[in-house]
Design an enzyme around this catalytic site. Sequence first.
Site, PDB file in Angstrom:
ATOM      1  N   HIS A 144      -4.170   0.675   0.789  1.00 46.04           N
ATOM      2  CA  HIS A 144      -3.477   1.139  -0.412  1.00 46.04           C
ATOM      3  C   HIS A 144      -2.746  -0.027  -1.105  1.00 46.04           C
ATOM      4  CE1 HIS A 144      -4.613   4.946   1.295  1.00 46.04           C
ATOM      5  NE2 HIS A 144      -3.944   4.631   2.384  1.00 46.04           N
TER       6      HIS A 144
ATOM      7  N   GLU B 137       3.202   4.362   3.251  1.00 45.41           N
ATOM      8  CA  GLU B 137       2.146   3.709   4.014  1.00 45.41           C
ATOM      9  C   GLU B 137       1.817   2.344   3.440  1.00 45.41           C
ATOM     10  OE1 GLU B 137      -2.526   4.465   5.366  1.00 45.41           O
ATOM     11  OE2 GLU B 137      -1.524   5.849   3.992  1.00 45.41           O
TER      12      GLU B 137
ATOM     13  N   HIS C 138      -3.831   0.875   8.466  1.00 47.76           N
ATOM     14  CA  HIS C 138      -3.368   2.131   7.873  1.00 47.76           C
ATOM     15  C   HIS C 138      -2.380   2.828   8.786  1.00 47.76           C
ATOM     16  CE1 HIS C 138      -6.174   2.351   4.457  1.00 47.76           C
ATOM     17  NE2 HIS C 138      -6.972   1.651   5.253  1.00 47.76           N
TER      18      HIS C 138
ATOM     19  N   GLU D 215      -5.556   3.334  12.357  1.00 48.65           N
ATOM     20  CA  GLU D 215      -4.456   4.214  11.957  1.00 48.65           C
ATOM     21  C   GLU D 215      -3.379   4.019  13.024  1.00 48.65           C
ATOM     22  OE1 GLU D 215      -4.258   5.934   9.241  1.00 48.65           O
ATOM     23  OE2 GLU D 215      -6.314   6.334   8.549  1.00 48.65           O
TER      24      GLU D 215
END
Length: 311
Positions: free
Chosen positions: A101, A138, A193, A275
């Site tokens: 992101h 995030e 992430h 993650e």
Amino acid sequence: MLVTFAALVPTALAAWLVWQVVSGPGESEPPKVLPAPGQSSTVSPSPQDGTASTSPAPSKSEERSASPSKSKASKASKAPAKPAGGSGPLRGKVVVIDPGHNPGNFQHASEINRSVNVGNGSKECDTTGTSTNAGYTEARFTLDVAKRMRTTLERQGATVQLTQDGGRAWGPCVDERARIGNSAKADAVVSVHADGSGEGNRGFHVILPASVRAGAADTTPIVKPSRDLGERIAGNYLKATGQAPSNYVGGGTGLDTRSDLGGLNLSKVPKVFIECGNMRDSQDVGRLTSGAWRQKAAQGISEGIVSFLGG
């Protein structure tokens, strides 16, 4: 000096099995992002610093991506990495780190919502990502961990390139993120992430590329080395952070294989996602929001990369 943990994975997997007996079976399907009870599903940027306010988390569909743009924002990521000239066990190795992101995505909805082709379908160019209930995004987390990894790996002699380092307004799109690693001829790419599942879903998981041959996607050559990379990262991450494997993805193994992520489908070099934990779970949040713990996360991921590259 980093320590190579090539023999760690079997030990780590054994630890996962013990942990799984205690915590119960995980789910095999990727989680959907769930807003916290009584809260909206949209994160608004703070007017002071451009990060999220206390309204939590938009759904994170995947990644993450942005197709190339002619704007100034995209130019910063285009230069390919060059082999390092420094000393260290990773001298001559190229590592691309992909911080998931972008903190500025909140202000560029039209750009990140457009579709890009990922070989076997289409995805949003990028998404805003998730956040904690208190508004720690995030995008801020991934950028912090990525920069810590860069410092660690450069000390080992690697040439390290980030797909974005906070200097561009939004993105890049998922297809561009893949191209950055391909253009750099990276020896390893890791996309960082944090998840946005529901309370009680906790732990980390590493996402591996499935075998995909469709359109511009052909992961056949990278499936095996990517699994090796992912297993080494999982083992070292477990050891460095004490974070348990996911109790909701991967059946307690800490590994998940997916065919719907453009950043993996379009990669021509070994690549995985990690993650690091669940930003919507109160137990994981205590770790993810700690600078000292993020340093451990960066160390563990980096040690997995070093092990994979034979450093």
